[in-house]
Structures are given as structure tokens and as C-alpha cells.
Design an enzyme around this catalytic site. Structure first.
Site, PDB file in Angstrom:
ATOM      1  N   ARG A 131       0.824  -1.206   0.000  1.00 45.40           N
ATOM      2  CA  ARG A 131       0.000   0.000   0.000  1.00 45.40           C
ATOM      3  C   ARG A 131       0.865   1.265   0.000  1.00 45.40           C
ATOM      4  O   ARG A 131       0.475   2.271  -0.592  1.00 45.40           O
ATOM      5  CB  ARG A 131      -0.934   0.000   1.213  1.00 45.40           C
ATOM      6  CG  ARG A 131      -2.079  -0.957   1.037  1.00 45.40           C
ATOM      7  CD  ARG A 131      -2.984  -0.953   2.224  1.00 45.40           C
ATOM      8  NE  ARG A 131      -4.252  -1.586   1.903  1.00 45.40           N
ATOM      9  CZ  ARG A 131      -5.144  -1.964   2.789  1.00 45.40           C
ATOM     10  NH1 ARG A 131      -4.914  -1.771   4.063  1.00 45.40           N
ATOM     11  NH2 ARG A 131      -6.274  -2.516   2.408  1.00 45.40           N
ATOM     12  N   LYS A 151     -15.404 -14.814   8.727  1.00 42.49           N
ATOM     13  CA  LYS A 151     -16.841 -14.817   8.998  1.00 42.49           C
ATOM     14  C   LYS A 151     -17.718 -14.588   7.785  1.00 42.49           C
ATOM     15  O   LYS A 151     -17.333 -13.871   6.861  1.00 42.49           O
ATOM     16  CB  LYS A 151     -17.145 -13.720   9.998  1.00 42.49           C
ATOM     17  CG  LYS A 151     -16.589 -14.016  11.359  1.00 42.49           C
ATOM     18  CD  LYS A 151     -16.950 -12.898  12.292  1.00 42.49           C
ATOM     19  CE  LYS A 151     -16.444 -13.206  13.691  1.00 42.49           C
ATOM     20  NZ  LYS A 151     -16.467 -12.032  14.532  1.00 42.49           N
ATOM     21  N   GLY A 170      -6.081  -6.841   1.566  1.00 43.27           N
ATOM     22  CA  GLY A 170      -5.944  -7.306   2.948  1.00 43.27           C
ATOM     23  C   GLY A 170      -5.215  -8.617   3.097  1.00 43.27           C
ATOM     24  O   GLY A 170      -4.105  -8.800   2.598  1.00 43.27           O
ATOM     25  N   GLY A 226     -12.326  -4.721   1.120  1.00 40.76           N
ATOM     26  CA  GLY A 226     -13.717  -4.293   1.294  1.00 40.76           C
ATOM     27  C   GLY A 226     -14.166  -3.396   0.156  1.00 40.76           C
ATOM     28  O   GLY A 226     -15.267  -3.561  -0.391  1.00 40.76           O
TER      29      GLY A 226
HETATM   30  P1  AMP Z   1     -11.354 -11.832   7.045  1.00 44.89           P
HETATM   31  O1  AMP Z   1     -10.788 -10.639   7.754  1.00 44.89           O
HETATM   32  O2  AMP Z   1     -12.793 -12.069   7.312  1.00 44.89           O
HETATM   33  O3  AMP Z   1     -10.989 -11.869   5.575  1.00 44.89           O
HETATM   34  O4  AMP Z   1     -10.656 -13.084   7.693  1.00 44.89           O
HETATM   35  C1  AMP Z   1      -9.272 -13.343   7.622  1.00 44.89           C
HETATM   36  C2  AMP Z   1      -8.924 -14.227   8.777  1.00 44.89           C
HETATM   37  O5  AMP Z   1      -9.692 -15.403   8.715  1.00 44.89           O
HETATM   38  C3  AMP Z   1      -7.479 -14.659   8.798  1.00 44.89           C
HETATM   39  O6  AMP Z   1      -6.833 -14.011   9.849  1.00 44.89           O
HETATM   40  C4  AMP Z   1      -7.565 -16.176   9.029  1.00 44.89           C
HETATM   41  O7  AMP Z   1      -6.694 -16.622  10.033  1.00 44.89           O
HETATM   42  C5  AMP Z   1      -8.999 -16.372   9.457  1.00 44.89           C
HETATM   43  N1  AMP Z   1      -9.499 -17.725   9.150  1.00 44.89           N
HETATM   44  C6  AMP Z   1      -9.450 -18.363   7.978  1.00 44.89           C
HETATM   45  N2  AMP Z   1      -9.963 -19.597   8.084  1.00 44.89           N
HETATM   46  C7  AMP Z   1     -10.363 -19.754   9.360  1.00 44.89           C
HETATM   47  C8  AMP Z   1     -10.951 -20.842  10.084  1.00 44.89           C
HETATM   48  N3  AMP Z   1     -11.249 -21.987   9.500  1.00 44.89           N
HETATM   49  N4  AMP Z   1     -11.222 -20.642  11.395  1.00 44.89           N
HETATM   50  C9  AMP Z   1     -10.930 -19.466  11.986  1.00 44.89           C
HETATM   51  N5  AMP Z   1     -10.364 -18.407  11.353  1.00 44.89           N
HETATM   52  C10 AMP Z   1     -10.074 -18.554  10.056  1.00 44.89           C
END
Ligand code: AMP
Length: 397
Positions: A37, A201, A354, A377
Site C-alpha cells: 500500500r 466470517k 488485505g 472491502g
Molecule cells: P477476514 O478478515 O474475514 O478476511 O478473515 C481473515 C482471517 O480469517 C485470517 O486471519 C484467518 O486466520 C482467518 N481464518 C481463515 N480460516 C479460518 C478458520 N477456518 N477458522 C478461523 N479463522 C479462520
């Protein structure tokens, strides 16, 4: 959609405020782990320097929640900028306080001032008029080059633009490039068009998933969000991440995919661990057989094979969100295998910011992707067909 162009501005001898996105990932020692970035902002900064103007740079970093906090200081960003620009970069001690205002006043042509973390001021995320006014008072010209935060109506992104007219504001080169790229991608993606969506999530990507469905041909789900879908399908998911309040939504997404004829892929096996830790005991199990109290932390080898098959004929890939907890080696394999496959393909490969950009860079595949966006995002919102609040004021009338 044409944006106000930086090259049409008269910058000579002016004070130019550039909103950048220096929200870079840091490792546990406070070192910048991916400076993409910062590097991406250099073209705009150098262009302005060549026009003989004084430059005020502003960015947020992390979430200091409206108060000064050394942990979120832009000190290391200033150092990296100095290194990349090979020029002195002065860091103000505050955002719009006495120190910043005095330094702005003393700023001369071709000098660079970096304000402290914008989110030290609560007015930044609240889009407070008072903060907008103070920030705008610093400069004659406003440039937005912060694509990664242009989906937020924050003071330095949206509110500030009300204090500049069309002749004194523009989009920076990075913002312009991202908007142009995603514009083309939405208008006429080469098909089949696949979205790989992962991350922790469903909630964070729910709207994006719903809006992406009519545009794509296939969706591949990974990461923690997969378990909400799997649970809704009636599987025991042990202690895996789940959002029980979104089970119904998950069902709606699967129904909608079916209705639209979108192929919706879910993991058929996972790497299950007895705890969320690098030294966890792990085993590969099918999605139907996750033991009680174990959690799925990565997609398994059968899923990797299945996703490869599904991705084989795809011409455009949008990837947002890791397939597992890639920060731990034990659970990085799924993401790494998918990244290698996608990188090797002849498809147009778009990585949405990200964590996914970080993961692709860690594996050393960043040069193999067609486009790595600086905004996860923001790029999802663009693909949903939204016009970003930070971009609206910069559209040529
Ligand atoms: P996000 O910010 O929603 O894109 O999520 C990214 C994060 O999701 C990363 O830090 C990963 O460690 C986490 N992640 C990916 N797969 C899993 C999983 N199966 N269980 C828990 N966390 C996860």
C-alpha cells in the site's frame, strides 16, 4: 465513469493534501510485513513533487478508536516512505493539533509532511464537520489516493471534499487505476467467472456474497465462513467457527445460487485441530466427520483437488479471503495450494486486498497475479455495483 484527473490540476507552489491508505499489516515486532500500500502511493507522491508543490500526507493505521496510541503511530510508515522516496518525510505529532498545524504552516515547496494516524481523532470515522474543516484548511488541493478506504464516508475521504471545488481536487493514480480495473471487470468479465471467498466470517462478506451471485458463474467457499454453511446443511462442525444467527442467511445464499444456476462449492474435507494453536494435534477429516470439540482450520486435500477441478476452465478469478488460518504454517497449505493453482492458470486473477494480498505475497506469488487490489472491502463493494462514497465527489460532471 470518468474521475477528476490529477494531471488537470495546477499544483505549482500549492499545498497538496493527499489521503493515502498506509494501513499496512505489521508483524509482532511492529515491523511492516507488506508495504504494497505504501509502494502503491509513490507514483502520485512523485508526480506531485515533480510539479513543485508541498505535500501533506494523511492516513489511518489500525483502529486506535479516537485517541492517540503509540501502538498505532505512523512512525514506521514515515521511515518506509523516507526509504522509498529517498527524501525527508517529517511526521507530525498529531493530526490537527498545534504541532501539525505549525508544521503545515512552515511547510515549503517539495517538502513532505505526514500527519499522525487520522483515527487518533474520533471525528475521522464520524465524518465530523469540524475535523473536515481543519484538514481542508491545511491545503489548496485535495487528492484521494486511498482506494482501500474509499468505501467509507470518513472525514478525510468524503467530508473533506465539500471544501474543494472541481478544479482543486482529483483522484490519485492508484485510486484511478483500481476504479478503472474493477469497472472493466464488472462490465464484461471473461467467463466463466469464479469468486473464491474465504476469511473468518460470513457476516463480513454476506452482502458481497449476495450481490456477487448474479455476476459470477461459480463460488468457492473456504475459511471459517464455510462452517456456517456446513452447519446449515446439517453437518456436525465440532468447535469450528460458526455464526448461528446467520444460518438462515446461509440457506438463502445457497438457494439463490441454485436458482441462478451458480455452482456453489463448499469444502468436502478439512484440517481439524484440537485447539487454535500452532502446536495443535491435527487430522484430516471429511466435512461430515469433524469430531466434537475439534475445529476446522483449513480446507483439506480433497477440497483442494475439487476446487482445482472446478477452477480449471475458469477465465476470471476474484479471490477475497484465505482458505484457512494461513498465519499458522499448519493451516496455510490449503490457501497456498489454491494460490499456486490460480497463479499458474491463464485466467485473469484478481486478488482482493488485505489478508489475501498478504498471503499471496508471503508465498511469493504476487507477481503472478493479474491484479492485486489494495482494498479488500472496497473492491467487493465495487463488484456489488456500488459507487464508493469517497469516489462520488471525484466523478467528472
Ligand atoms: P477476514 O478478515 O474475514 O478476511 O478473515 C481473515 C482471517 O480469517 C485470517 O486471519 C484467518 O486466520 C482467518 N481464518 C481463515 N480460516 C479460518 C478458520 N477456518 N477458522 C478461523 N479463522 C479462520
Amino acid at each position: 465513469m470518468e474521475l477528476l484527473n490529477i494531471k488537470e490540476l495546477d499544483l505549482k507552489k500549492k499545498k497538496v493534501f493527499i489521503r493515502c491508505d498506509f494501513n499496512v499489516p505489521m508483524d509482532e515486532f511492529g515491523n511492516i510485513s507488506d508495504d504494497r500500500r505504501i509502494r502503491s502511493a509513490i507514483a502520485t507522491i512523485n508526480y506531485c513533487l515533480d510539479q513543485d508543490c508541498a505535500i501533506i500526507l494523511a492516513s489511518h493505521l489500525g483502529r486506535p478508536k479516537g485517541e492517540a496510541n503509540e501502538k498505532y503511530s505512523l512512525t514506521s510508515v514515515a521511515r518506509r516512505l523516507h526509504h522509498l522516496l529517498k527524501r525527508e518525510v517529517v511526521l507530525a505529532n498529531d493530526v490537527v493539533g498545534l504541532d501539525a498545524m505549525a508544521k503545515v504552516k512552515a511547510l515549503k515547496c517539495c517538502e513532505i509532511l505526514l500527519l499522525e494516524n487520522l483515527r487518533y481523532e474520533s471525528g475521522e470515522t464520524e465524518n465530523s464537520k469540524e475535523l473536515c474543516e481543519k484538514l481542508a484548511s491545511m491545503a489548496d488541493v485535495y487528492i484521494n489516493d486511498a482506494f482501500g478506504v474509499s468505501h467509507r464516508a470518513h472525514a478525510s475521504v468524503e467530508g473533506i471534499t465539500h471544501f474543494f471545488d472541481e478544479k482543486s481536487m482529483a483522484a490519485g493514480f492508484l485510486l484511478e487505476r483500481e476504479i478503472r480495473f474493477f469497472g472493466k471487470l464488472i462490465d464484461a468479465p471473461v467467463r466463466p467467472f469464479a469468486a473464491i471467498v474465504g476469511g473468518s466470517k460470513v457476516s463480513g462478506k454476506l452482502e458481497a456474497l449476495v450481490n456477487l451471485l448474479p455476476k459470477v458463474d461459480k463460488v468457492f467457499i473456504g475459511g471459517g465462513m464455510a462452517f456456517t454453511f456446513l452447519k446449515q446443511m446439517g453437518y456436525d462442525i465440532g468447535a469450528s467457527l460458526v455464526e448461528d444467527d446467520l444460518l438462515e442467511e446461509a440457506q438463502k445464499i445457497m438457494d439463490e445460487a441454485k436458482k441462478l444456476g451458480v455452482k456453489f462449492y463448499l469444502p468436502v474435507d478439512v484440517i481439524a485441530a484440537d485447539k487454535f494453536s500452532e502446536d495443535a494435534v491435527i487430522k484430516i477429516v471429511t466435512s461430515q466427520e469433524i469430531p466434537d470439540n475439534w475445529m476446522g482450520l483449513d480446507i483439506g486435500p480433497a477440497t483442494v483437488r475439487l476446487y482445482r477441478e472446478g477452477l480449471a476452465d475458469v477465465q476470471t478469478v476474484l479471490w477475497n479471503g484465505p482458505m484457512g488460518v494461513y498465519e499458522m504454517d499448519k493451516f496455510a497449505r490449503g490457501s497456498s495450494k489454491i494460490a499456486n493453482f490460480v497463479a499458474d492458470s491463464y485466467a485473469t486473477t484478481v486478488v482482493g486486498g488485505g489478508d489475501t494480498a498478504d498471503l499471496v505475497q508471503r508465498i511469493g506469488l504476487d507477481d503472478e497475479m493479474s491484479f492485486i487490489s489494495t482494498g479488500g472491502g472496497a473492491s467487493l463493494e465495487l463488484l456489488e455495483g456500488k459507487i464508493l462514497p469517497g469516489v462520488v465527489p471525484l466523478i467528472k460532471k
